[in-house]
Design a protein around this motif. Structure first.
Motif, PDB file in Angstrom:
ATOM      1  N   ASN A  11       0.970  -1.116   0.122  1.00 14.86           N
ATOM      2  CA  ASN A  11       0.187   0.191   0.082  1.00 14.86           C
ATOM      3  C   ASN A  11       0.846   1.242   0.160  1.00 14.86           C
ATOM      4  O   ASN A  11       1.471   1.393   1.007  1.00 14.86           O
ATOM      5  CB  ASN A  11      -1.064  -0.082   1.293  1.00 14.86           C
ATOM      6  N   LEU A  12       0.684   1.980  -1.042  1.00 16.72           N
ATOM      7  CA  LEU A  12       1.579   3.306  -1.166  1.00 16.72           C
ATOM      8  C   LEU A  12       1.345   4.091  -0.046  1.00 16.72           C
ATOM      9  O   LEU A  12       2.126   5.074   0.141  1.00 16.72           O
ATOM     10  CB  LEU A  12       1.456   3.829  -2.601  1.00 16.72           C
ATOM     11  N   GLY A  13       0.259   3.948   0.616  1.00 12.52           N
ATOM     12  CA  GLY A  13      -0.096   5.147   1.585  1.00 12.52           C
ATOM     13  C   GLY A  13       0.726   4.943   2.774  1.00 12.52           C
ATOM     14  O   GLY A  13       0.704   5.701   3.536  1.00 12.52           O
ATOM     15  N   ASP A  14       1.340   3.901   2.734  1.00 15.72           N
ATOM     16  CA  ASP A  14       2.346   3.591   4.032  1.00 15.72           C
ATOM     17  C   ASP A  14       3.571   4.218   3.989  1.00 15.72           C
ATOM     18  O   ASP A  14       4.477   4.188   4.760  1.00 15.72           O
ATOM     19  CB  ASP A  14       2.548   2.051   4.223  1.00 15.72           C
ATOM     20  N   LEU A  15       3.952   5.111   2.963  1.00 17.89           N
ATOM     21  CA  LEU A  15       4.978   5.973   3.089  1.00 17.89           C
ATOM     22  C   LEU A  15       5.012   7.113   3.836  1.00 17.89           C
ATOM     23  O   LEU A  15       3.914   7.837   3.818  1.00 17.89           O
ATOM     24  CB  LEU A  15       5.363   6.272   1.459  1.00 17.89           C
ATOM     25  N   SER A  16       5.947   7.103   4.753  1.00 16.32           N
ATOM     26  CA  SER A  16       5.769   8.217   5.866  1.00 16.32           C
ATOM     27  C   SER A  16       6.098   9.389   5.461  1.00 16.32           C
ATOM     28  O   SER A  16       6.817   9.516   4.105  1.00 16.32           O
ATOM     29  CB  SER A  16       6.989   7.712   7.074  1.00 16.32           C
ATOM     30  N   PRO A  17       5.612  10.573   5.847  1.00 18.41           N
ATOM     31  CA  PRO A  17       6.107  11.775   5.561  1.00 18.41           C
ATOM     32  C   PRO A  17       7.445  12.212   5.524  1.00 18.41           C
ATOM     33  O   PRO A  17       8.035  12.865   4.585  1.00 18.41           O
ATOM     34  CB  PRO A  17       5.239  12.710   6.730  1.00 18.41           C
ATOM     35  N   ARG A  18       8.132  11.708   6.404  1.00 18.53           N
ATOM     36  CA  ARG A  18       9.848  11.549   6.680  1.00 18.53           C
ATOM     37  C   ARG A  18      10.248  11.108   5.302  1.00 18.53           C
ATOM     38  O   ARG A  18      11.051  11.534   4.786  1.00 18.53           O
ATOM     39  CB  ARG A  18      10.265  11.330   7.815  1.00 18.53           C
ATOM     40  N   GLY A  19       9.814   9.978   5.153  1.00 19.09           N
ATOM     41  CA  GLY A  19      10.324   9.308   3.953  1.00 19.09           C
ATOM     42  C   GLY A  19      10.186   9.811   2.586  1.00 19.09           C
ATOM     43  O   GLY A  19      11.005  10.069   1.710  1.00 19.09           O
ATOM     44  N   LEU A  20       9.035  10.410   2.340  1.00 22.07           N
ATOM     45  CA  LEU A  20       8.593  11.205   1.321  1.00 22.07           C
ATOM     46  C   LEU A  20       9.454  12.739   1.325  1.00 22.07           C
ATOM     47  O   LEU A  20       9.926  12.703  -0.014  1.00 22.07           O
ATOM     48  CB  LEU A  20       7.103  11.500   1.371  1.00 22.07           C
ATOM     49  N   GLU A  21       9.635  13.228   2.400  1.00 26.67           N
ATOM     50  CA  GLU A  21      10.597  14.193   2.117  1.00 26.67           C
ATOM     51  C   GLU A  21      12.087  14.010   1.912  1.00 26.67           C
ATOM     52  O   GLU A  21      12.893  14.609   1.348  1.00 26.67           O
ATOM     53  CB  GLU A  21      10.471  15.111   3.467  1.00 26.67           C
ATOM     54  N   ALA A  22      12.478  12.858   2.537  1.00 26.67           N
ATOM     55  CA  ALA A  22      13.827  12.541   1.898  1.00 26.67           C
ATOM     56  C   ALA A  22      13.786  12.074   0.555  1.00 26.67           C
ATOM     57  O   ALA A  22      14.990  12.392   0.127  1.00 26.67           O
ATOM     58  CB  ALA A  22      14.150  11.236   2.820  1.00 26.67           C
ATOM     59  N   LEU A  23      13.041  11.524  -0.227  1.00 28.53           N
ATOM     60  CA  LEU A  23      13.154  10.966  -1.488  1.00 28.53           C
ATOM     61  C   LEU A  23      12.999  12.611  -2.056  1.00 28.53           C
ATOM     62  O   LEU A  23      13.555  12.540  -3.100  1.00 28.53           O
ATOM     63  CB  LEU A  23      11.910  10.243  -1.845  1.00 28.53           C
ATOM     64  N   LYS A  24      12.121  13.275  -1.854  1.00 27.24           N
ATOM     65  CA  LYS A  24      11.845  14.686  -2.425  1.00 27.24           C
ATOM     66  C   LYS A  24      13.141  15.424  -2.571  1.00 27.24           C
ATOM     67  O   LYS A  24      13.574  16.179  -3.493  1.00 27.24           O
ATOM     68  CB  LYS A  24      10.757  15.446  -1.964  1.00 27.24           C
ATOM     69  N   GLY A  25      13.949  15.406  -1.349  1.00 26.97           N
ATOM     70  CA  GLY A  25      15.293  16.256  -0.973  1.00 26.97           C
ATOM     71  C   GLY A  25      16.497  15.654  -1.517  1.00 26.97           C
ATOM     72  O   GLY A  25      17.562  16.191  -1.697  1.00 26.97           O
ATOM     73  N   ALA A  26      16.170  14.324  -2.276  1.00 31.67           N
ATOM     74  CA  ALA A  26      17.572  13.950  -2.576  1.00 31.67           C
ATOM     75  C   ALA A  26      17.997  14.045  -4.012  1.00 31.67           C
ATOM     76  O   ALA A  26      16.893  14.254  -4.944  1.00 31.67           O
ATOM     77  CB  ALA A  26      17.333  12.235  -2.650  1.00 31.67           C
ATOM     78  N   SER A  27      19.118  14.302  -4.047  1.00 36.49           N
ATOM     79  CA  SER A  27      19.755  14.742  -5.661  1.00 36.49           C
ATOM     80  C   SER A  27      20.274  13.233  -6.139  1.00 36.49           C
ATOM     81  O   SER A  27      20.254  13.140  -7.413  1.00 36.49           O
ATOM     82  CB  SER A  27      20.909  15.574  -5.581  1.00 36.49           C
ATOM     83  N   LEU A  28      20.352  12.168  -5.389  1.00 37.67           N
ATOM     84  CA  LEU A  28      20.842  10.832  -5.862  1.00 37.67           C
ATOM     85  C   LEU A  28      20.003   9.889  -5.172  1.00 37.67           C
ATOM     86  O   LEU A  28      19.743   9.855  -3.722  1.00 37.67           O
ATOM     87  CB  LEU A  28      22.326  10.580  -5.710  1.00 37.67           C
ATOM     88  N   ILE A  29      19.262   8.956  -5.788  1.00 35.74           N
ATOM     89  CA  ILE A  29      18.778   7.803  -5.053  1.00 35.74           C
ATOM     90  C   ILE A  29      19.296   6.515  -5.431  1.00 35.74           C
ATOM     91  O   ILE A  29      19.309   6.044  -6.649  1.00 35.74           O
ATOM     92  CB  ILE A  29      17.092   7.854  -5.264  1.00 35.74           C
ATOM     93  N   ALA A  30      19.611   5.670  -4.538  1.00 35.49           N
ATOM     94  CA  ALA A  30      20.211   4.311  -4.789  1.00 35.49           C
ATOM     95  C   ALA A  30      18.894   3.346  -4.287  1.00 35.49           C
ATOM     96  O   ALA A  30      18.736   3.450  -3.496  1.00 35.49           O
ATOM     97  CB  ALA A  30      21.465   4.023  -4.011  1.00 35.49           C
ATOM     98  N   CYS A  31      18.630   2.600  -5.514  1.00 34.71           N
ATOM     99  CA  CYS A  31      17.605   1.738  -5.163  1.00 34.71           C
ATOM    100  C   CYS A  31      17.772   0.478  -5.917  1.00 34.71           C
ATOM    101  O   CYS A  31      18.466   0.231  -6.671  1.00 34.71           O
ATOM    102  CB  CYS A  31      16.184   2.263  -5.745  1.00 34.71           C
ATOM    103  N   GLU A  32      17.147  -0.710  -5.465  1.00 38.89           N
ATOM    104  CA  GLU A  32      17.050  -2.102  -5.874  1.00 38.89           C
ATOM    105  C   GLU A  32      16.749  -2.088  -7.293  1.00 38.89           C
ATOM    106  O   GLU A  32      17.575  -2.603  -8.161  1.00 38.89           O
ATOM    107  CB  GLU A  32      16.064  -2.838  -5.278  1.00 38.89           C
ATOM    108  N   ASP A  33      15.558  -1.378  -7.977  1.00 39.69           N
ATOM    109  CA  ASP A  33      15.118  -1.569  -9.202  1.00 39.69           C
ATOM    110  C   ASP A  33      14.655   0.101  -9.362  1.00 39.69           C
ATOM    111  O   ASP A  33      13.601   0.369  -8.957  1.00 39.69           O
ATOM    112  CB  ASP A  33      14.090  -2.576  -9.240  1.00 39.69           C
ATOM    113  N   THR A  34      15.539   0.443 -10.219  1.00 41.15           N
ATOM    114  CA  THR A  34      15.070   1.973 -10.660  1.00 41.15           C
ATOM    115  C   THR A  34      13.677   1.982 -11.265  1.00 41.15           C
ATOM    116  O   THR A  34      12.846   3.144 -10.995  1.00 41.15           O
ATOM    117  CB  THR A  34      16.155   2.671 -11.656  1.00 41.15           C
ATOM    118  N   ARG A  35      12.914   1.251 -11.957  1.00 40.26           N
ATOM    119  CA  ARG A  35      11.810   1.449 -12.250  1.00 40.26           C
ATOM    120  C   ARG A  35      10.748   1.361 -11.371  1.00 40.26           C
ATOM    121  O   ARG A  35       9.721   2.020 -11.546  1.00 40.26           O
ATOM    122  CB  ARG A  35      11.454   0.072 -13.468  1.00 40.26           C
TER     123      ARG A  35
END
Length: 239
Positions: A11-35
Motif C-alpha cells: 500500500n503506497l499510503g504507508d510511505l511516511s511523511p519523513r520518507g517522502l521528504e527524504a526522497l523529494k530532497g535527494a539529488s541521488l537515489i540508490a535503489c534496488e530497481d530504478t523502475r
C-alpha cells in the motif's frame, strides 16, 4: 547525508511523511530497481532525480559511488523495492561502510513485512527471530528448522510462493504441530492471512497455487502453541 528510507511493501499510503521528504530532497537515489522506485516517485509527484541501481552483485562498486556523493555534499536516499533496505534486501554493506567510515546517515522508519506478519499472525510477539529466506534443498531446509526446534521465540521467514507447501511440511516434520500463519500479499489489495496448525496448513498449501509475496510465522517451542498428537487428550482423560 545518506537517508535509509523504508518504502511501502504494498500500500503506497504507508510511505511516511519523513520518507517522502527524504526522497523529494535527494539529488541521488540508490535503489534496488530504478523502475519500481520511479513508479513510487511518480505516484507522489516527485521529479525524477539521478538514480542508480544498487542490488546484489554491484553493492561494493555502487557503495563507493554513494559514499563519494555524500562526502561531496549531496543528499542521497537509499531504498529497496519495499520495506527496509538491508532487511533481506540490498543495503547492509552500504550502511556498514558508512558506519565504519564515519559517513553521516539516518534511518527513516516505515513499513516492514516482518513486523506486519508477526502481528497479523496472532502469535507471541514478546520474542521473535527473523531468518530471511530458508534454503531450498530438503536436507538443508530440515537442518535449518532443526536449529530453531528448542527455542521459545516466534519464527518469521520469507518464502517463494512456489515453495510454501513444501516449507510448511518441513516445518511440521521437524518442529511438530505448532501454530503458524501464512501471510500473503501483506498490505495489498488481495492480502490474505491463513492461521492454523502446521499440519493443516501444510495440507492446505501442498498443491495450492499461491500468487504474490509470502511471509511465514511459526510459534516457538511453547506447549500452549503446540497441538497434542491425535488421541493424546483422550489418554490423559482416562488416566
Amino acid at each position: 547525508m545518506l537517508h535509509v528510507v523504508a518504502t511501502p511493501i504494498g500500500n503506497l499510503g504507508d510511505l511516511s511523511p519523513r520518507g517522502l521528504e527524504a526522497l523529494k530532497g535527494a539529488s541521488l537515489i540508490a535503489c534496488e530497481d530504478t523502475r519500481r522506485t520511479w513508479q513510487l516517485l511518480a505516484h507522489f509527484g516527485v521529479p525524477r532525480p539521478e538514480m542508480v541501481s544498487y542490488r546484489q552483485g554491484n553493492e561494493e562498486r555502487v557503495a563507493e559511488f554513494v559514499v563519494a556523493a555524500v562526502r561531496a555534499g549531496r543528499e542521497v536516499a537509499l531504498c529497496s523495492d519495499g520495506g527496509y533496505p538491508a532487511i533481506s534486501d540490498p543495503g547492509y554493506r552500504l550502511v556498514r561502510k558508512c558506519a565504519k567510515e564515519g559517513v553521516p546517515f539516518d534511518v527513516i522508519p516505515g513499513a516492514s513485512a516482518v513486523n506486519v506478519a508477526l502481528v497479523a499472525s496472532g502469535l507471541s510477539t514478546s520474542s521473535f527471530t527473523f531468518k530471511g529466506f530458508p534454503p531450498r534443498g530438503p536436507g538443508a531446509l530440515r537442518n535449518w528448522f532443526a536449529e530453531e526446534k528448542d527455542h521459545a521465540h516466534t519464527l518469521v521467514l520469507f518464502e517463494s510462493p512456489f515453495r510454501v507447501g513444501a516449507t510448511l511440511a518441513a516445518a511440521y516434520d521437524v518442529l511438530g504441530d505448532r501454530e503458524a500463519a501464512v501471510c500473503i500479499e501483506l498490505t495489498k489489495l488481495h492480502e490474505r492471512v491463513r492461521r492454523g496448525y502446521l499440519k493443516d496448513l501444510a495440507a492446505e498449501f501442498k498443491d495450492a497455487k499461491v500468487k504474490g509475496e509470502v511471509a511465514l510465522v511459526v510459534a516457538g517451542a511453547n506447549p500452549k502453541f503446540i497441538r497434542a498428537p491425535d488421541g493424546a487428550e483422550k489418554e490423559e482423560e482416562k488416566a
